[in-house]
Design a protein around this motif. Structure first.
Motif, PDB file in Angstrom:
ATOM      1  N   GLU A 122      46.072  16.600  56.582  1.00 42.48           N
ATOM      2  CA  GLU A 122      47.249  16.111  55.866  1.00 42.48           C
ATOM      3  C   GLU A 122      46.993  14.773  55.179  1.00 42.48           C
ATOM      4  OE1 GLU A 122      51.207  17.033  57.522  1.00 42.48           O
ATOM      5  OE2 GLU A 122      50.150  17.272  59.430  1.00 42.48           O
ATOM      6  N   TRP A 123      46.217  13.922  55.804  1.00 40.96           N
ATOM      7  CA  TRP A 123      45.987  12.589  55.250  1.00 40.96           C
ATOM      8  C   TRP A 123      44.499  12.251  55.361  1.00 40.96           C
ATOM      9  CZ3 TRP A 123      50.723  12.066  53.536  1.00 40.96           C
ATOM     10  CH2 TRP A 123      51.788  12.500  54.305  1.00 40.96           C
ATOM     11  N   ASP A 124      44.066  11.263  54.580  1.00 37.47           N
ATOM     12  CA  ASP A 124      42.670  10.827  54.657  1.00 37.47           C
ATOM     13  C   ASP A 124      42.392  10.131  55.977  1.00 37.47           C
ATOM     14  OD1 ASP A 124      42.031  11.858  52.189  1.00 37.47           O
ATOM     15  OD2 ASP A 124      42.511  10.006  51.125  1.00 37.47           O
ATOM     16  N   ARG A 125      43.400   9.447  56.505  1.00 36.10           N
ATOM     17  CA  ARG A 125      43.268   8.800  57.809  1.00 36.10           C
ATOM     18  C   ARG A 125      44.608   8.851  58.525  1.00 36.10           C
ATOM     19  NH1 ARG A 125      43.442   2.726  57.911  1.00 36.10           N
ATOM     20  NH2 ARG A 125      41.490   2.910  59.073  1.00 36.10           N
ATOM     21  N   VAL A 126      44.563   8.768  59.845  1.00 36.62           N
ATOM     22  CA  VAL A 126      45.782   8.833  60.648  1.00 36.62           C
ATOM     23  C   VAL A 126      46.577   7.548  60.482  1.00 36.62           C
ATOM     24  CG1 VAL A 126      46.695   9.036  62.984  1.00 36.62           C
ATOM     25  CG2 VAL A 126      44.662  10.338  62.329  1.00 36.62           C
ATOM     26  N   LYS A 127      47.873   7.691  60.246  1.00 37.90           N
ATOM     27  CA  LYS A 127      48.754   6.522  60.171  1.00 37.90           C
ATOM     28  C   LYS A 127      49.315   6.277  61.563  1.00 37.90           C
ATOM     29  CE  LYS A 127      52.692   4.590  57.668  1.00 37.90           C
ATOM     30  NZ  LYS A 127      51.966   3.401  57.201  1.00 37.90           N
ATOM     31  N   LEU A 128      48.812   5.270  62.225  1.00 34.49           N
ATOM     32  CA  LEU A 128      49.218   4.986  63.600  1.00 34.49           C
ATOM     33  C   LEU A 128      50.557   4.258  63.614  1.00 34.49           C
ATOM     34  CD1 LEU A 128      45.742   3.861  64.944  1.00 34.49           C
ATOM     35  CD2 LEU A 128      46.975   5.941  65.582  1.00 34.49           C
ATOM     36  N   HIS A 129      51.566   4.905  64.151  1.00 36.73           N
ATOM     37  CA  HIS A 129      52.900   4.325  64.198  1.00 36.73           C
ATOM     38  C   HIS A 129      53.723   5.041  65.265  1.00 36.73           C
ATOM     39  CE1 HIS A 129      53.361   7.887  61.718  1.00 36.73           C
ATOM     40  NE2 HIS A 129      54.637   7.870  62.020  1.00 36.73           N
ATOM     41  N   ALA A 130      54.737   4.362  65.743  1.00 36.54           N
ATOM     42  CA  ALA A 130      55.619   4.924  66.772  1.00 36.54           C
ATOM     43  C   ALA A 130      57.042   4.991  66.221  1.00 36.54           C
ATOM     44  CB  ALA A 130      55.580   4.068  68.036  1.00 36.54           C
ATOM     45  N   THR A 131      57.552   6.174  65.981  1.00 34.98           N
ATOM     46  CA  THR A 131      58.897   6.338  65.439  1.00 34.98           C
ATOM     47  C   THR A 131      59.934   5.788  66.415  1.00 34.98           C
ATOM     48  OG1 THR A 131      58.292   8.274  64.151  1.00 34.98           O
ATOM     49  CG2 THR A 131      60.616   8.014  64.683  1.00 34.98           C
ATOM     50  N   LYS A 146      60.164   9.463  75.338  1.00 37.17           N
ATOM     51  CA  LYS A 146      59.244  10.217  74.493  1.00 37.17           C
ATOM     52  C   LYS A 146      58.612   9.365  73.407  1.00 37.17           C
ATOM     53  CE  LYS A 146      60.934  14.814  75.492  1.00 37.17           C
ATOM     54  NZ  LYS A 146      61.321  16.142  74.997  1.00 37.17           N
ATOM     55  N   LEU A 147      58.608   8.076  73.568  1.00 35.70           N
ATOM     56  CA  LEU A 147      57.924   7.202  72.606  1.00 35.70           C
ATOM     57  C   LEU A 147      56.438   7.535  72.589  1.00 35.70           C
ATOM     58  CD1 LEU A 147      59.714   3.855  73.469  1.00 35.70           C
ATOM     59  CD2 LEU A 147      59.774   4.981  71.240  1.00 35.70           C
ATOM     60  N   HIS A 148      55.876   7.652  71.413  1.00 34.56           N
ATOM     61  CA  HIS A 148      54.481   8.084  71.331  1.00 34.56           C
ATOM     62  C   HIS A 148      53.897   7.797  69.952  1.00 34.56           C
ATOM     63  CE1 HIS A 148      56.703  11.359  69.428  1.00 34.56           C
ATOM     64  NE2 HIS A 148      55.590  11.638  68.776  1.00 34.56           N
ATOM     65  N   VAL A 162      62.927   7.130  58.149  1.00 40.03           N
ATOM     66  CA  VAL A 162      62.135   6.914  59.361  1.00 40.03           C
ATOM     67  C   VAL A 162      61.788   5.441  59.474  1.00 40.03           C
ATOM     68  CG1 VAL A 162      59.992   7.428  60.581  1.00 40.03           C
ATOM     69  CG2 VAL A 162      61.141   9.232  59.285  1.00 40.03           C
ATOM     70  N   LEU A 163      62.131   4.848  60.602  1.00 40.38           N
ATOM     71  CA  LEU A 163      61.742   3.479  60.906  1.00 40.38           C
ATOM     72  C   LEU A 163      60.787   3.543  62.088  1.00 40.38           C
ATOM     73  CD1 LEU A 163      62.689   0.517  59.942  1.00 40.38           C
ATOM     74  CD2 LEU A 163      63.837   0.444  62.159  1.00 40.38           C
ATOM     75  N   TYR A 164      59.660   2.853  61.987  1.00 34.50           N
ATOM     76  CA  TYR A 164      58.666   2.955  63.055  1.00 34.50           C
ATOM     77  C   TYR A 164      58.162   1.587  63.490  1.00 34.50           C
ATOM     78  CZ  TYR A 164      55.216   2.337  59.254  1.00 34.50           C
ATOM     79  OH  TYR A 164      54.492   1.855  58.183  1.00 34.50           O
ATOM     80  N   ALA A 165      57.677   1.540  64.717  1.00 28.56           N
ATOM     81  CA  ALA A 165      57.048   0.333  65.254  1.00 28.56           C
ATOM     82  C   ALA A 165      55.565   0.380  64.939  1.00 28.56           C
ATOM     83  CB  ALA A 165      57.264   0.255  66.764  1.00 28.56           C
ATOM     84  N   LYS A 166      55.013  -0.756  64.585  1.00 29.42           N
ATOM     85  CA  LYS A 166      53.593  -0.842  64.233  1.00 29.42           C
ATOM     86  C   LYS A 166      52.753  -1.087  65.490  1.00 29.42           C
ATOM     87  CE  LYS A 166      54.587  -4.032  61.150  1.00 29.42           C
ATOM     88  NZ  LYS A 166      54.448  -5.037  60.055  1.00 29.42           N
TER      89      LYS A 166
END
Length: 353
Positions: free
Chosen positions: A269-278, A176-178, A235-239
């Protein structure tokens, strides 16, 4: 709440005051109601909805998902009775679980407009309290990425398992990585179809132009944490970034969310989407079945968490390379679900090619 300075909310370009009501009580919910007095809407132009003239007066129809009926009815029917009394209307609501329209009828057009406006305000308030049901996502569960993620998990547990709070239950399900773009509350099939239709319009309006009708090659590398103190990580995420160095992925994400927010299907929710994979999340510690959808898991997401010390993980795996992936679609994913691949069940999708 200061009764002399009630909060204001905006709906359809208009501003309404929000007043506290003590009479009703739904379990586990803060009891609120919104009041736009009988005279407040009398002179408003009814350009946001249709009011029909009938032999008996006027009527207006409201499409409402069945899970929200109870908020219009209220405890022992009190909310509905109050609305009818104060606006001098009759409100017909379908039976519980039956999808249909709420019909407002009255002899005065102003009363029907007032009732409709107040129902809209109620629905807007209680819809925001619903846990999200769907989310827009990019799937990152390709076999090569899953393999590298499992290697990351193995090495973290080998080298950092003695650090406070670190355990195997914190890691994302590799299937379920996304990347999450935004969350939605879709309460019936009609709303799901509306979201699917909007996805296709987005493809025609701007996605094809940005992607050129081709998949986007993305590199998943490095880890980062969400909160302020790496010793108290939740939360730790991959960039992630485009391999060609462009901002096309960010453009697609931001414009999709902007369009969904404008349609009313998504809250900004935010001004821009924070692209990250938890990759690690303390939510998973208490409930392994929790929807593993990064930080956007509802109001209670950060309550009663047991943080972990991520300092060594950040130091040792700062540049860990999870791999490259071809992103070829945006999915409307269903929360708490799985398909044959183990990923979230897809209610609809926008394909780049």
């Amino acid at each position: 709440m200061d009764v002399l300075r009630p909060p204001l909310i905006r709906i359809g370009g208009r501003v309404y005051r929000k007043n506290l009501i003590q009479e009703q009580a739904f379990p586990h919910e803060e009891e609120e109601d919104f009041y736009a007095g009988p005279g407040d809407c009398a002179d408003e132009p009814c350009d946001a909805f249709v009011v029909e003239e009938t032999e008996r007066g006027f009527q207006c129809r409201v499409e409402v998902p069945s899970p929200l009926y109870k908020y219009i009815i209220g405890k022992k029917g009190e909310t509905k009775k109050r609305l009818e009394t104060e606006t001098r209307t009759s409100i017909s609501i379908p039976k519980p679980g039956v999808e249909g329209e709420i019909v407002i009828m009255g002899q005065q057009r102003s009363g029907v407009v007032s009732a409709r406006t107040r129902i809209d305000v109620l629905l807007d308030s209680f819809r925001k309290k619903q846990p999200f049901t769907h989310f827009l996502s990019f799937a990152l569960n390709q076999p090569a990425i899953q393999e590298r993620f499992l290697q990351f998990k193995e090495e973290v547990l080998e080298k950092c398992s003695k650090d406070h709070g670190v355990s195997s239950c914190l890691f994302q399900n590799p299937a379920k990585l996304h990347l999450t773009l935004g969350t939605l509350v879709l309460l019936n099939e009609q709303e799901i179809q509306k979201a699917c239709d909007l996805l296709q319009r987005c493809k025609e309006d701007f996605v094809d132009q940005i992607t050129g009708g081709q998949p986007l090659t993305v590199e998943v590398a490095g880890v980062e944490y969400m909160n302020d103190d790496p010793a108290m990580t939740d939360v730790l995420y991959a960039k992630v970034h485009m391999k060609d160095g462009s901002d096309r992925l960010q453009m697609v994400a931001d414009q999709l969310v902007e369009r969904f927010v404008a349609s009313g299907l998504m809250l900004k929710e935010w001004d821009r989407v924070k692209l990250h994979a938890t990759v690690m999340n303390t939510l998973f510690r208490k409930d392994p079945t929790e929807e593993r959808n990064n930080t956007m898991t509802g109001k209670s997401s950060f309550k009663e968490r047991e943080s972990f010390n991520g300092q060594n993980i950040l130091k040792l795996f700062e540049n860990f390379h999870f791999g490259e992936v071809q992103l070829d679609s945006v999915r409307l994913s269903q929360r708490f679900s799985s398909d044959a691949s183990g990923y979230y069940a897809t209610s609809g999708q926008l394909c780049f090619s």
